[in-house]
Design a protein around this motif. Structure first.
Motif, PDB file in Angstrom:
ATOM      1  N   LEU A   1      15.960  12.518   7.401  1.00  0.00           N
ATOM      2  CA  LEU A   1      15.003  12.408   8.468  1.00  0.00           C
ATOM      3  C   LEU A   1      15.253  11.657   9.756  1.00  0.00           C
ATOM      4  CD1 LEU A   1      11.774  12.357   9.170  1.00  0.00           C
ATOM      5  CD2 LEU A   1      11.539  10.517   7.557  1.00  0.00           C
TER       6      LEU A   1
ATOM      7  N   THR B   1       7.101  10.819   6.107  1.00  0.00           N
ATOM      8  CA  THR B   1       7.779  11.461   5.607  1.00  0.00           C
ATOM      9  C   THR B   1       7.780  12.979   6.458  1.00  0.00           C
ATOM     10  OG1 THR B   1       6.316  12.039   3.879  1.00  0.00           O
ATOM     11  CG2 THR B   1       8.230  10.554   3.355  1.00  0.00           C
TER      12      THR B   1
ATOM     13  N   SER C   1       7.986   6.852  11.633  1.00  0.00           N
ATOM     14  CA  SER C   1       7.114   7.777  11.122  1.00  0.00           C
ATOM     15  C   SER C   1       7.154   7.669   9.575  1.00  0.00           C
ATOM     16  CB  SER C   1       7.350   9.304  11.548  1.00  0.00           C
ATOM     17  OG  SER C   1       8.596   9.685  10.911  1.00  0.00           O
TER      18      SER C   1
ATOM     19  N   GLY D   1      14.707   7.051   7.575  1.00  0.00           N
ATOM     20  CA  GLY D   1      16.150   7.211   7.246  1.00  0.00           C
ATOM     21  C   GLY D   1      17.192   6.033   7.755  1.00  0.00           C
ATOM     22  N   ILE D   2      16.528   4.911   8.004  1.00  0.00           N
ATOM     23  CA  ILE D   2      17.386   3.681   8.331  1.00  0.00           C
ATOM     24  C   ILE D   2      18.269   3.099   7.042  1.00  0.00           C
ATOM     25  CG2 ILE D   2      17.135   1.276   9.314  1.00  0.00           C
ATOM     26  CD1 ILE D   2      15.063   2.032  10.846  1.00  0.00           C
TER      27      ILE D   2
ATOM     28  N   ASN E   1      -1.523  -1.200   4.196  1.00  0.00           N
ATOM     29  CA  ASN E   1      -1.192   0.208   4.641  1.00  0.00           C
ATOM     30  C   ASN E   1      -2.737   0.680   3.699  1.00  0.00           C
ATOM     31  OD1 ASN E   1      -0.778   3.379   4.332  1.00  0.00           O
ATOM     32  ND2 ASN E   1       0.805   2.698   5.411  1.00  0.00           N
TER      33      ASN E   1
ATOM     34  N   GLY F   1       0.842  -1.286  -0.007  1.00  0.00           N
ATOM     35  CA  GLY F   1       0.050  -0.053   0.221  1.00  0.00           C
ATOM     36  C   GLY F   1       0.873   1.220  -0.063  1.00  0.00           C
TER      37      GLY F   1
ATOM     38  N   ILE G   1      15.151  11.658  -0.406  1.00  0.00           N
ATOM     39  CA  ILE G   1      13.920  11.889  -1.442  1.00  0.00           C
ATOM     40  C   ILE G   1      12.971  12.855  -1.004  1.00  0.00           C
ATOM     41  CG2 ILE G   1      12.003  10.578  -2.458  1.00  0.00           C
ATOM     42  CD1 ILE G   1      14.288   8.395  -2.883  1.00  0.00           C
TER      43      ILE G   1
ATOM     44  N   LYS H   1      -0.262   5.162  11.382  1.00  0.00           N
ATOM     45  CA  LYS H   1       1.013   5.720  10.928  1.00  0.00           C
ATOM     46  C   LYS H   1       1.093   7.248  11.295  1.00  0.00           C
ATOM     47  CE  LYS H   1       4.376   5.382   7.465  1.00  0.00           C
ATOM     48  NZ  LYS H   1       4.812   4.772   6.334  1.00  0.00           N
TER      49      LYS H   1
HETATM   50  C1  LIG Z   1       8.380   7.485  -2.847  1.00  0.00           C
HETATM   51  C2  LIG Z   1       7.913   7.176  -1.586  1.00  0.00           C
HETATM   52  C3  LIG Z   1       6.493   6.936  -1.683  1.00  0.00           C
HETATM   53  C4  LIG Z   1       6.024   6.788  -0.366  1.00  0.00           C
HETATM   54  N1  LIG Z   1       4.538   6.156  -0.478  1.00  0.00           N
HETATM   55  C5  LIG Z   1       3.994   6.043   0.945  1.00  0.00           C
HETATM   56  C6  LIG Z   1       2.723   5.351   1.053  1.00  0.00           C
HETATM   57  O1  LIG Z   1       1.876   5.268   0.012  1.00  0.00           O
HETATM   58  N2  LIG Z   1       2.161   5.241   2.273  1.00  0.00           N
HETATM   59  C7  LIG Z   1       2.914   5.320   3.361  1.00  0.00           C
HETATM   60  O2  LIG Z   1       2.514   5.426   4.425  1.00  0.00           O
HETATM   61  N3  LIG Z   1       4.250   5.753   3.416  1.00  0.00           N
HETATM   62  C8  LIG Z   1       4.822   6.160   2.155  1.00  0.00           C
HETATM   63  N4  LIG Z   1       6.096   6.628   2.115  1.00  0.00           N
HETATM   64  C9  LIG Z   1       6.713   6.829   3.465  1.00  0.00           C
HETATM   65  C10 LIG Z   1       7.624   5.400   3.566  1.00  0.00           C
HETATM   66  O3  LIG Z   1       6.779   4.263   4.227  1.00  0.00           O
HETATM   67  C11 LIG Z   1       8.343   5.849   5.178  1.00  0.00           C
HETATM   68  O4  LIG Z   1       7.497   6.101   6.031  1.00  0.00           O
HETATM   69  C12 LIG Z   1       9.484   7.188   4.678  1.00  0.00           C
HETATM   70  O5  LIG Z   1       9.730   7.265   3.640  1.00  0.00           O
HETATM   71  C13 LIG Z   1      10.416   7.097   5.817  1.00  0.00           C
HETATM   72  O6  LIG Z   1      11.253   5.864   5.688  1.00  0.00           O
HETATM   73  P1  LIG Z   1      12.444   6.045   4.753  1.00  0.00           P
HETATM   74  O7  LIG Z   1      13.379   7.335   5.220  1.00  0.00           O
HETATM   75  O8  LIG Z   1      13.445   4.442   5.165  1.00  0.00           O
HETATM   76  O9  LIG Z   1      12.171   6.292   3.329  1.00  0.00           O
HETATM   77  C14 LIG Z   1       6.522   6.720   1.060  1.00  0.00           C
HETATM   78  C15 LIG Z   1       8.066   7.066   0.887  1.00  0.00           C
HETATM   79  C16 LIG Z   1       8.763   7.472  -0.393  1.00  0.00           C
HETATM   80  C17 LIG Z   1      10.031   7.662  -0.630  1.00  0.00           C
END
Ligand SMILES: Cc1cc2nc3c(=O)[nH]c(=O)nc-3n(C[C@H](O)[C@H](O)[C@H](O)COP(=O)(O)O)c2cc1C
Length: 371
Positions: free
Chosen positions: A275, A251, A249, A301-302, A145, A83, A107, A221
């Motif tokens: 992040l 973004t 969390s 950010g992991i 999700n 999701g 990103i 979330k």
């Molecule tokens: C391109 C992209 C698309 C995302 N789409 C969703 C989404 O559809 N639903 C959601 O709950 N989080 C979404 N996220 C957030 C990620 O699940 C995550 O919470 C967030 O990116 C932080 O983790 P990271 O730093 O490891 O990416 C998205 C993140 C990115 C980068």
């Protein structure tokens, strides 16, 4: 694992980010994904009433249409969160809507939940479950999700439709109220709206004809941009409504100093290394606010075993990655899992669950520790 990512990465990074993502999904679907299995009893964990082979998961947004659950589990993840799915198919925001800050391994995205909709998603998950039942798909836990369409008459009805259709197939369900790219969505985190939403969705979940042992837990979330008071209110509501846990969390809409200047004005949610520290501090705060009584999934950010270990010590029972996977490739999975095994041993622990919240002193006053 044969690691082709160092060869592929320059090509993927040279093309437009969404095209790179489509190419990656294509490779995964074609069965070319690397495979890895990490068998270590010290990493096996029981969370939400399920046994996870390891605590590392794929975060939501990578597999929006539930098309690559099995290949991602075969890559070594203990769980995949598919999701966000919305009731109806929708395009999402106009492109460009995905931007890389390569130097900071971060990103910005403002995709806005593009996807093929609930009906397609249900069919995909059903196929996966059938294959899993026949022993043809990888083991592993499946989180789903759920979200809302941009054009919707009722947010509650949208969540409720997704929940009712998907609860029988999910190990856990996440209510996404924290994406910055759907107008009004994050307002659902306000105390009154969240109270009503959680009451309503818990009632829907409990009314479904699913045997209690097979009923998934409901998680929420949250955004990393909640104020300290808002976090306290969310934590109290989570406990009061007996939801299963929190994903901390999503973004951030913050724009740290370090961010590449040409991205500063781009709207959307920031993820990745920029992040990391804030997401970790917010997670620790939620651990304290819930007195360590609610399982937390730590994400944001992991991109190394040390990051994952730190997140677990800040209170995460499970962790997830997304942006780190883009920059480090599939080898990140064995790197993190081997690194966690080594850290559990080095800490003299028998099991990773002993590390959960180890860095948080629940007796210390919150003000000193809050982010
Ligand atoms: C391109 C992209 C698309 C995302 N789409 C969703 C989404 O559809 N639903 C959601 O709950 N989080 C979404 N996220 C957030 C990620 O699940 C995550 O919470 C967030 O990116 C932080 O983790 P990271 O730093 O490891 O990416 C998205 C993140 C990115 C980068």
């Amino acid at each position: 694992m044969i690691n082709l990512y160092p060869v592929l990465k320059p090509f993927l990074m040279a093309v437009e980010p969404e095209a790179a993502h489509r190419a990656a999904l294509g490779l995964l679907k074609s069965g070319l994904a690397p495979r890895y299995r990490h068998d270590d009893a010290a990493l096996r964990c029981e969370v939400f009433g399920h046994v996870f082979a390891n605590p590392l998961g794929l975060a939501a947004g990578f597999d929006k249409d539930a098309e690559v659950i099995a290949p991602m589990l075969r890559m070594g993840f203990g769980f995949v969160e598919a999701g966000t799915v919305t009731p109806l198919a929708q395009e999402g925001n106009p492109a460009p809507r995905l931007f890389r800050d390569v130097k900071n391994k971060s990103i910005i995205n403002r995709l806005g939940f593009p996807g093929r909709g609930l009906e397609y998603f249900v069919a995909q998950v059903s196929d996966f479950r059938v294959a899993q039942g026949a022993g043809a798909a990888a083991d592993g836990m499946l989180g789903i999700n759920i979200g809302i369409n941009k054009e919707t008459a009722s947010a509650f009805e949208d969540y409720s439709r997704c929940l009712s259709a998907l609860a029988p197939m999910a190990d856990y369900i996440v209510v996404n109220v924290s994406s910055p790219n759907t107008p009004g969505l994050r307002d659902l985190q306000s105390e009154n709206m969240l109270d009503a939403l959680l009451a309503g969705l818990m009632a829907v979940l409990n009314s479904l004809d699913i045997p209690p042992v097979a009923r998934p837990v409901l998680l929420l979330k949250v955004a990393p941009d909640l104020t300290s008071d808002q976090r306290a209110a969310v934590a109290q509501l989570a406990l009061r409504h007996h939801i299963g846990g929190l994903v901390v969390s999503n973004t951030t809409v913050a724009r740290p100093e370090m961010l590449a200047p040409h991205l500063r004005e781009e709207a959307g949610g920031l993820s990745g290394a920029l992040l990391k520290d804030h997401a970790c501090a917010v997670l620790g705060d939620f651990y304290r606010l819930t007195d360590g009584r609610l399982p937390l999934i730590g994400v944001g950010g992991i991109s190394s075993a040390e990051d994952a270990w730190q997140r677990i010590r800040a209170g995460a029972s499970l962790v997830q990655v997304y942006t780190g996977l883009i920059y480090e490739g599939p080898a990140l999975v064995p790197d993190i899992l081997r690194g966690l095994t080594a850290r559990v041993r080095a800490a003299g622990m028998a099991h990773i669950s002993e590390a959960v919240g180890a860095d948080i002193d629940l007796a210390a006053p919150r003000a000193e520790a809050a982010a």
